[in-house]
Structure formats: structure tokens, C-alpha cells
Design a protein around this motif. Structure first.
Motif, PDB file in Angstrom:
ATOM      1  N   ARG A  14       0.828  -1.176   0.000  1.00  0.00           N
ATOM      2  CA  ARG A  14       0.000   0.000   0.000  1.00  0.00           C
ATOM      3  C   ARG A  14       0.874   1.242   0.000  1.00  0.00           C
ATOM      4  NH1 ARG A  14      -0.227   1.968   5.340  1.00  0.00           N
ATOM      5  NH2 ARG A  14       0.480   0.481   6.911  1.00  0.00           N
ATOM      6  N   LEU A  15       0.253   2.397  -0.200  1.00  0.00           N
ATOM      7  CA  LEU A  15       0.960   3.650  -0.101  1.00  0.00           C
ATOM      8  C   LEU A  15       1.410   3.839   1.343  1.00  0.00           C
ATOM      9  CD1 LEU A  15      -1.301   5.941  -2.269  1.00  0.00           C
ATOM     10  CD2 LEU A  15       0.920   5.014  -2.880  1.00  0.00           C
ATOM     11  N   LEU A  16       2.467   4.627   1.528  1.00  0.00           N
ATOM     12  CA  LEU A  16       3.052   4.755   2.848  1.00  0.00           C
ATOM     13  C   LEU A  16       2.168   5.530   3.819  1.00  0.00           C
ATOM     14  CD1 LEU A  16       6.692   5.342   1.790  1.00  0.00           C
ATOM     15  CD2 LEU A  16       5.881   3.500   3.216  1.00  0.00           C
ATOM     16  N   ALA A  17       1.266   6.322   3.325  1.00  0.00           N
ATOM     17  CA  ALA A  17       0.316   7.007   4.181  1.00  0.00           C
ATOM     18  C   ALA A  17      -1.059   6.830   3.572  1.00  0.00           C
ATOM     19  CB  ALA A  17       0.666   8.496   4.311  1.00  0.00           C
ATOM     20  N   GLU A  18      -2.106   7.306   4.247  1.00  0.00           N
ATOM     21  CA  GLU A  18      -3.445   7.107   3.724  1.00  0.00           C
ATOM     22  C   GLU A  18      -3.566   7.734   2.346  1.00  0.00           C
ATOM     23  OE1 GLU A  18      -5.713   5.285   5.037  1.00  0.00           O
ATOM     24  OE2 GLU A  18      -4.438   4.817   6.741  1.00  0.00           O
ATOM     25  N   SER A  19      -4.262   7.041   1.441  1.00  0.00           N
ATOM     26  CA  SER A  19      -4.286   7.440   0.038  1.00  0.00           C
ATOM     27  C   SER A  19      -4.810   8.849  -0.158  1.00  0.00           C
ATOM     28  CB  SER A  19      -5.129   6.445  -0.772  1.00  0.00           C
ATOM     29  OG  SER A  19      -6.455   6.403  -0.273  1.00  0.00           O
ATOM     30  N   GLU A  20      -5.826   9.286   0.607  1.00  0.00           N
ATOM     31  CA  GLU A  20      -6.367  10.619   0.417  1.00  0.00           C
ATOM     32  C   GLU A  20      -5.379  11.686   0.857  1.00  0.00           C
ATOM     33  OE1 GLU A  20      -9.158  11.546  -1.095  1.00  0.00           O
ATOM     34  OE2 GLU A  20      -9.363   9.444  -1.621  1.00  0.00           O
ATOM     35  N   ALA A  21      -4.477  11.347   1.768  1.00  0.00           N
ATOM     36  CA  ALA A  21      -3.522  12.336   2.269  1.00  0.00           C
ATOM     37  C   ALA A  21      -2.311  12.468   1.381  1.00  0.00           C
ATOM     38  CB  ALA A  21      -3.082  11.973   3.683  1.00  0.00           C
ATOM     39  N   MET A  22      -2.057  11.498   0.519  1.00  0.00           N
ATOM     40  CA  MET A  22      -0.814  11.499  -0.232  1.00  0.00           C
ATOM     41  C   MET A  22      -0.683  12.678  -1.188  1.00  0.00           C
ATOM     42  SD  MET A  22       0.843   9.262   1.165  1.00  0.00           S
ATOM     43  CE  MET A  22       2.256   9.375   0.083  1.00  0.00           C
ATOM     44  N   PRO A  23      -1.718  13.039  -1.973  1.00  0.00           N
ATOM     45  CA  PRO A  23      -1.566  14.229  -2.810  1.00  0.00           C
ATOM     46  C   PRO A  23      -1.275  15.464  -1.979  1.00  0.00           C
ATOM     47  CG  PRO A  23      -3.463  12.948  -3.502  1.00  0.00           C
ATOM     48  CD  PRO A  23      -2.999  12.381  -2.196  1.00  0.00           C
ATOM     49  N   TYR A  54       0.931  11.326  -9.795  1.00  0.00           N
ATOM     50  CA  TYR A  54       1.814  12.487  -9.742  1.00  0.00           C
ATOM     51  C   TYR A  54       1.275  13.625 -10.615  1.00  0.00           C
ATOM     52  CZ  TYR A  54       4.750   8.888  -7.727  1.00  0.00           C
ATOM     53  OH  TYR A  54       5.212   7.863  -6.940  1.00  0.00           O
ATOM     54  N   ARG A  55       0.666  13.287 -11.733  1.00  0.00           N
ATOM     55  CA  ARG A  55       0.051  14.332 -12.562  1.00  0.00           C
ATOM     56  C   ARG A  55      -1.126  14.976 -11.812  1.00  0.00           C
ATOM     57  NH1 ARG A  55       2.702  14.180 -17.154  1.00  0.00           N
ATOM     58  NH2 ARG A  55       3.425  12.197 -18.034  1.00  0.00           N
ATOM     59  N   TYR A  56      -1.850  14.157 -11.075  1.00  0.00           N
ATOM     60  CA  TYR A  56      -2.938  14.688 -10.258  1.00  0.00           C
ATOM     61  C   TYR A  56      -2.395  15.643  -9.195  1.00  0.00           C
ATOM     62  CZ  TYR A  56      -6.391  14.693  -6.473  1.00  0.00           C
ATOM     63  OH  TYR A  56      -7.245  15.073  -5.484  1.00  0.00           O
ATOM     64  N   ALA A  57      -1.322  15.242  -8.526  1.00  0.00           N
ATOM     65  CA  ALA A  57      -0.708  16.102  -7.508  1.00  0.00           C
ATOM     66  C   ALA A  57      -0.209  17.403  -8.123  1.00  0.00           C
ATOM     67  CB  ALA A  57       0.431  15.363  -6.820  1.00  0.00           C
ATOM     68  N   ALA A  58       0.346  17.327  -9.331  1.00  0.00           N
ATOM     69  CA  ALA A  58       0.824  18.533 -10.009  1.00  0.00           C
ATOM     70  C   ALA A  58      -0.331  19.488 -10.303  1.00  0.00           C
ATOM     71  CB  ALA A  58       1.552  18.150 -11.299  1.00  0.00           C
ATOM     72  N   ARG A  59      -1.450  18.928 -10.769  1.00  0.00           N
ATOM     73  CA  ARG A  59      -2.617  19.782 -11.040  1.00  0.00           C
ATOM     74  C   ARG A  59      -3.121  20.435  -9.756  1.00  0.00           C
ATOM     75  NH1 ARG A  59      -4.180  15.302 -14.169  1.00  0.00           N
ATOM     76  NH2 ARG A  59      -5.746  14.745 -12.580  1.00  0.00           N
ATOM     77  N   ARG A  60      -3.144  19.677  -8.674  1.00  0.00           N
ATOM     78  CA  ARG A  60      -3.587  20.232  -7.390  1.00  0.00           C
ATOM     79  C   ARG A  60      -2.673  21.364  -6.934  1.00  0.00           C
ATOM     80  NH1 ARG A  60      -6.506  17.142  -3.749  1.00  0.00           N
ATOM     81  NH2 ARG A  60      -6.162  18.956  -2.382  1.00  0.00           N
ATOM     82  N   LEU A  61      -1.392  21.199  -7.141  1.00  0.00           N
ATOM     83  CA  LEU A  61      -0.450  22.248  -6.768  1.00  0.00           C
ATOM     84  C   LEU A  61      -0.708  23.511  -7.574  1.00  0.00           C
ATOM     85  CD1 LEU A  61       2.056  23.384  -5.392  1.00  0.00           C
ATOM     86  CD2 LEU A  61       3.452  22.221  -7.094  1.00  0.00           C
ATOM     87  N   LEU A  72       6.527  18.631 -15.277  1.00  0.00           N
ATOM     88  CA  LEU A  72       6.669  17.243 -14.854  1.00  0.00           C
ATOM     89  C   LEU A  72       7.057  16.379 -16.047  1.00  0.00           C
ATOM     90  CD1 LEU A  72       4.340  15.315 -12.429  1.00  0.00           C
ATOM     91  CD2 LEU A  72       5.211  14.230 -14.500  1.00  0.00           C
ATOM     92  N   GLU A  73       8.226  15.746 -15.945  1.00  0.00           N
ATOM     93  CA  GLU A  73       8.689  14.821 -16.980  1.00  0.00           C
ATOM     94  C   GLU A  73       8.822  13.434 -16.365  1.00  0.00           C
ATOM     95  OE1 GLU A  73      12.384  13.978 -20.084  1.00  0.00           O
ATOM     96  OE2 GLU A  73      12.606  15.474 -18.495  1.00  0.00           O
ATOM     97  N   ALA A  74       8.219  12.438 -17.005  1.00  0.00           N
ATOM     98  CA  ALA A  74       8.300  11.057 -16.533  1.00  0.00           C
ATOM     99  C   ALA A  74       8.879  10.181 -17.630  1.00  0.00           C
ATOM    100  CB  ALA A  74       6.917  10.554 -16.131  1.00  0.00           C
TER     101      ALA A  74
END
Length: 333
Positions: A14-23, A54-61, A72-74
Motif C-alpha cells: 500500500r501507499l506509505l500514508a493514507e491514500s487521500e492524504a498522499m496528494p 503524480y500528474r494529479y498532484a501537479a494539477r492540485r499544486l 513534470l517529466e516522466a
């Protein structure tokens, strides 16, 4: 990806922290570390978990901080690109690429993150540091400072074709000698014992480090991770490398040296090999290529014959993120 060992009680993938908190976590560090920078450059290794998160997190930022954009380059080959950028002295603000990060830490190029880790997380009760699985932050700690932030937690296993094992009555092994005996039985059939991702040493590294840790324990393993003198010139490392050598010479599928990760994994799912070493991203990486009805099983990486061997210690890896002080915005890093 960097590696660390956890008990079998924390083997959930699983993700290292709760999924909703990760972004929010990723946003938090980018916002607080990079301040008013107009462009945040993020260079990502594109692996089995994909980059949608990560693209979602970038949009949120970008939504939360007008005037700030995320470049963001992947790329699956991001580590090679980052090595060139290190030589050029042209580092992005943030990256999770697997490079010689300890050299950069020792050179003062990586931002310590402790002052942010010890602030309150989004729940208002825990600190960010307390949201991570025990042991996951210690991989990149030195002199009381924490340099890396892990976001994904995966455990390495031996994946196997359950239907094939049931057909032949093969038992899953617990030690390397038992594993080699199993491979000899499999070789009596038309199926190769092991499909292996030979083009990428990353997969061999996991086997060697796991076997070494199980013989020397935590302290000497950490010395290996930091490249301390003598880590490769000792009986336990020679034995660990010898295990890999035996497997590669006698039990890997012919032609493995030229196979990419997806090519080898496809050989396994198409039934031409009985087993595969991989991390728990395997299913998400190959989900479009798994035949309907395929019975996928897994067992822990085999143990060496050693008094130190601990079956509760599992080889886990994580994609760590680093912020570079020597990036284009060192004053904001």
C-alpha cells in the motif's frame, strides 16, 4: 528505488500514508520547500505504478498556487537522464530517480526535510513523520537529518504459476538450496524455471541485497547501502553474488540477458517460465497482458542458510523523492 526491510506484519502492499492524504503530502512539501518559484521542475522515474497520481498532484499544486506551474517529466530511463544532469550541474527541484544520491547528500546538494516532517499533517494531530511506516524514513537519514520522502511501498516476492505448480506437485521453497532443487525439477519439463529481466541490473540487485542482509544484519547492510569500504570484499557478499551467479548460469530462461522487464514478465505470464522475481507493482504493470484465468501465486524470497536469517524480514523498496538545493532555485529549495 531504495530498499529497506520490514517485518512480515507490515507486508501489505500500500501507499506509505493514507491514500487521500498522499496528494496533500506531496503538495505540502512542494509548496513549503519551493515557495514562490514560478516553475517547479519534477523529474520522475516512470515505473509500474504509473504516473497518474503524480500528474494529479501537479494539477492540485497549480490550482492551489496561482502563478506556479509544474514541469513534470516522466521517463523509464530517468535515472540515465539524471546522471547526465548531475554531471552538468543542472538539477531539477524534485526527483525520485535512482541515482547515487548519497554522493549528492555528502556534497550538500540535497535538502534536509526534517523541519517539514515535524510539522502537523493534514489531520492536525500527527506530524508528517508519524504518517510513514516504521523504518521507511531511515533509509536516507544521516547525522540526525532526513533527506528522502518515500511515497510507494512495495515488497519483493517470487511470483509463480499456481496451476503449473499444482499440475506437477511442486512445493514452494523457503531457502536457496530448496529453491535450486525446485529449479532442477522444473528443468525436467519444457518450461524454464525463471524468467528474468536481464537488461536491468536493478532486478539482480534485489536478490543480492536480500541474501546479503539475511547473512549480516541491519548495521552491515546499511554500510552497503552507503557504499562503505569493504562491503563487497567479504565472505557474505561473495556468497550472495554466488547465489545470483548460480541462478543465472543454470536456471534463468535462455536469452534473459536481452530481455526487458516487460518482455521477461510476458514470458512468465504466457507460461514459458514457471517463476519470476519482481516487486508488488507486477500486477499493475502487466494487467493488460495477464491471460484470463491465470493463477498468480507468490512466496517470500528464499533465505540463505545462516544463523542470522530472519523469515519475518522482507525485502521492500520505495520510490524516494529528494529536493535539490543545487537546483535552479537554491534559495527556495
Amino acid at each position: 528505488m531504495a530498499s529497506w526491510f520490514g517485518s512480515s506484519g507490515s507486508r501489505s502492499y500500500r501507499l506509505l500514508a493514507e491514500s487521500e492524504a498522499m496528494p496533500l503530502l506531496l503538495l505540502f512539501f512542494l509548496l513549503t520547500l519551493l515557495g514562490q518559484a514560478q516553475e517547479v521542475e519534477v523529474s520522475l522515474f516512470e515505473g509500474g505504478e504509473g504516473v497518474d497520481f503524480y500528474r494529479y498532484a501537479a494539477r492540485r499544486l497549480e490550482e492551489s498556487r496561482p502563478g506556479v506551474s509544474v514541469l513534470l517529466e516522466a521517463d523509464p530511463a530517468m535515472a540515465d537522464k539524471m546522471r547526465m544532469r548531475v554531471l552538468e550541474g543542472n538539477l531539477p527541484e524534485v526527483s525520485n530517480a535512482s541515482i547515487d544520491i548519497w554522493a549528492l547528500i555528502d556534497n550538500g546538494d540535497v535538502q534536509p526535510l526534517d523541519s517539514w516532517l515535524d510539522q502537523k499533517a493534514v489531520d492536525g494531530e500527527s506530524t508528517w513523520r508519524e504518517t510513514f511506516l516504521p523504518g521507511s524514513l531511515s533509509q536516507f537519514q544521516k547525522d540526525g537529518k532526513t533527506y528522502g520522502i518515500p511515497l510507494v511501498y512495495v515488497v519483493w516476492s517470487v511470483y509463480y504459476n499456481k496451476a503449473l505448480f499444482a499440475e506437477h506437485g511442486w512445493e514452494t521453497p523457503r531457502t536457496w538450496p530448496e529453491f535450486e532443487s525446485l529449479c532442477e525439477k522444473i528443468q525436467q519439463t519444457s518450461v524454464a524455471p525463471i524468467a528474468f529481466q536481464g537488461r536491468y541490473p536493478f532486478y539482480a540487485k534485489a536478490l543480492v541485497e536480500h541474501t546479503y542482509f539475511q547473512q549480516v544484519g541491519r548495521e552491515r547492510y546499511l554500510e552497503l547501502a552507503q557504499g562503505q569500504p569493504g562491503c563487497f570484499d567479504n565472505p557474505e557478499m561473495i556468497d550472495s553474488l554466488g547465489t545470483l551467479q548460480t541462478l543465472s548460469q543454470q536456471h534463468f530462461q535462455p536469452g534473459f540477458q536481452g530481455m526487458s522487464h516487460t518482455e521477461a514478465q510476458l514470458e512468465f505470464f504466457q507460461g514459458r517460465a514457471a517463476m519470476l522475481f519482481c516487486g508488488s507493482w507486477l500486477f499493475s504493470e502487466m494487467r493488460d497482458n495477464i491471460p484470463e484465468g491465470f493463477e498468480l501465486g507468490s512466496f517470500a524470497l528464499p533465505l540463505p542458510v545462516s544463523d542470522r536469517a530472519d523469515p519475518a524480514a522482507q525485502y521492500a523498496t520505495s520510490g524516494y523523492f529528494f529536493v535539490f538545493k543545487s537546483s535552479a532555485h537554491p534559495d527556495l529549495g
